[in-house]
Scaffold this motif. Structure first.
Motif, PDB file in Angstrom:
ATOM      1  N   LYS A  10       0.853  -1.194   0.000  1.00  0.00           N
ATOM      2  CA  LYS A  10       0.000   0.000   0.000  1.00  0.00           C
ATOM      3  C   LYS A  10       0.887   1.242   0.000  1.00  0.00           C
ATOM      4  CE  LYS A  10      -4.024  -2.061   2.181  1.00  0.00           C
ATOM      5  NZ  LYS A  10      -4.822  -2.216   3.408  1.00  0.00           N
ATOM      6  N   ARG A  31       0.751   5.593   0.841  1.00  0.00           N
ATOM      7  CA  ARG A  31      -0.045   6.613   1.541  1.00  0.00           C
ATOM      8  C   ARG A  31       0.374   7.990   1.054  1.00  0.00           C
ATOM      9  NH1 ARG A  31       1.342   5.423   6.481  1.00  0.00           N
ATOM     10  NH2 ARG A  31       2.455   7.237   7.270  1.00  0.00           N
ATOM     11  N   VAL A  34      -4.941   6.184   1.385  1.00  0.00           N
ATOM     12  CA  VAL A  34      -4.141   4.950   1.299  1.00  0.00           C
ATOM     13  C   VAL A  34      -4.669   4.137   0.133  1.00  0.00           C
ATOM     14  CG1 VAL A  34      -3.550   2.799   2.498  1.00  0.00           C
ATOM     15  CG2 VAL A  34      -3.677   4.939   3.784  1.00  0.00           C
ATOM     16  N   GLU A  60      -3.890   0.587  -2.631  1.00  0.00           N
ATOM     17  CA  GLU A  60      -3.107  -0.605  -2.987  1.00  0.00           C
ATOM     18  C   GLU A  60      -1.975  -0.167  -3.915  1.00  0.00           C
ATOM     19  OE1 GLU A  60      -3.826  -3.836  -2.087  1.00  0.00           O
ATOM     20  OE2 GLU A  60      -5.557  -3.159  -0.895  1.00  0.00           O
ATOM     21  N   HIS A 116       3.295   2.768   2.837  1.00  0.00           N
ATOM     22  CA  HIS A 116       2.358   2.813   3.980  1.00  0.00           C
ATOM     23  C   HIS A 116       2.918   1.944   5.116  1.00  0.00           C
ATOM     24  CE1 HIS A 116      -1.302   3.216   6.186  1.00  0.00           C
ATOM     25  NE2 HIS A 116      -1.701   1.959   6.027  1.00  0.00           N
TER      26      HIS A 116
END
Ligand code: BJW
Length: 242
Positions: free
Chosen positions: A115, A117, A124, A126, A149
Motif C-alpha cells: 500500500k 499513503r 491509502v 493498494e 504505507h
C-alpha cells in the motif's frame, strides 16, 4: 480459549524475506542504515534511496509464498472459532503472507508494503508496482507526495487501541519470530503479564526477553508453529501447562 498472537520477521524468514536483526549479524539492519531508510527524516533527506529500498522489498515479496507457519496460524484462527474461542493476530510484518495463507483478520501494526499513503491527503491505496517521486495520488491528484504505507522509527504504530482491547480479552499471549527489540510491540509481553495472562515465546533462538515468557519453544517457525498449533487444537495444550 482466546489467544493473542504477535508475529515478527522470523515467521517470514523461511519464505525468503529477510529479518532485521539476528545473532549472526546478517539481518537487514546490519546491511542497511535504519536511520536513513526507516525514519521520516531519512525519507525527507533522500526519498529516492528510501523508495529504492522498499521497491526492492516489494518485488521480493511479490515472488514469495507463505510457509507452513503462516498456514498453521490460519488453521488456528478457524479452529478456535469452531470451538467458540478467538484468535487475534497482530503482526509487525509489512508483508501479506498471513492473508495469503488464509488468515481472515490481521492487524498490521507497522503498516503494509503493498500500500502507498499520500502525505498530502492521507489517502491509502493498494500499490504493487515500484513507487517514486513521479507518482500521483489517485485520491487528491498531488504528485510526489506518496510514501510506503509503513511505520518508521518515531512514528506511531497503527491500531494500538484495538491491540490493547485484544490483550485485555486474551487468555494466552504468544510471540512468534520477533526479537522483542522494537517498542511498543516489545512491551506487549510485560503488558500481558501485568494482566495475568500466560505467555509463550516461539522463536529460532531465545530472545533477550525470553525470561518474560512462561513457555518457550525454539527452532524454525515452519516446524515449531505447526506443532504448537496442533497441540492447541488437539487439546493437549502443552503450551499452557498449569
Ligand atoms: C526466526 C527464524 C525462523 C529468524 N523461525 N524465528 C521504549 C524504549 C526504547 C525505545 C523506544 C521505546 N518506545 C519507542 C521507542 C523508539 C522505537 C524503538 O523501539 N526503538 C528500538 C530500536 C529501541 N520505536 C518506535 O519508534 C515506534 N514508534 C513509537 O514508539 O511511537 C511512539 C509511541 C510511544 C508510546 C506508545 C506507543 C507509541 C515505531 C517502530 C517502527 C518500526 N519500524 C520497522 C521498519 C518499518 C517496516 C519495514 O520496513 O519492514 O519495523 S523496524 C523493524 O523492526 C520493522 C519490524 O516490524 C520491527 C521489529 O522487528 P522483528 O519483527 O522483531 O524482527 P527482528 O529481525 O528484530 O527479529 C526476528 C527474530 O526472528 C529473531 O529473534 C530471530 O532469531 C528470529 N528468527 N529466523 C523463527 N526461521
Amino acid at each position: 480459549m482466546r489467544i493473542f498472537v504477535l508475529t515478527g520477521a522470523g515467521i517470514s524468514a523461511e519464505s525468503g524475506l529477510g529479518t532485521f536483526r539476528d545473532k549472526a549479524g546478517t539481518g537487514i539492519w546490519a546491511r542497511f542504515d535504519p536511520m536513513k531508510l526507516a525514519t521520516p527524516e531519512g525519507f525527507a533527506r533522500n526519498p529516492d534511496e528510501v523508495h529504492a529500498f522498499y521497491n526492492a522489498r516489494r518485488k521480493n515479496l511479490l515472488s514469495a509464498q507463505p510457509n507452513a507457519a503462516h498456514h498453521a496460524l490460519a488453521r488456528l484462527e478457524a479452529g478456535l472459532a469452531e470451538q467458540g474461542g478467538h484468535m487475534t493476530l497482530v503482526t509487525q510484518n509489512i508483508d501479506d503472507l498471513h492473508e495469503r495463507a488464509g488468515s481472515q483478520a490481521v492487524v498490521h501494526m507497522h503498516g503494509e508494503l503493498l500500500k502507498a499513503r499520500c502525505a498530502a491527503c492521507e489517502g491509502v491505496a493498494e500499490w504493487r508496482n515500484d513507487l517514486g517521486r513521479a507518482d500521483r495520488c489517485g485520491t487528491c491528484g498531488e504528485t510526489g507526495r506518496l510514501r510506503p504505507h509503513v511505520v518508521w522509527f518515531g512514528e506511531m504504530p497503527f491500531e494500538l487501541d484495538t491491540i490493547s482491547r485484544a490483550l485485555d480479552d486474551a487468555d494466552l499471549f504468544v510471540a512468534i519470530g520477533t526479537s522483542g527489540t522494537v517498542y511498543p510491540a516489545a512491551g506487549f509481553v510485560a503488558e500481558a503479564r501485568a494482566r495475568g495472562i500466560r505467555t509463550c515465546e516461539i522463536n529460532l533462538e531465545p530472545s533477550d526477553g525470553a525470561y518474560l515468557f512462561d513457555d518457550r519453544r525454539y527452532g524454525p517457525a515452519s516446524e515449531t508453529v505447526p506443532a504448537w498449533v496442533e497441540d492447541m487444537l488437539g487439546g493437549t495444550e502443552r503450551a499452557v501447562r498449569e
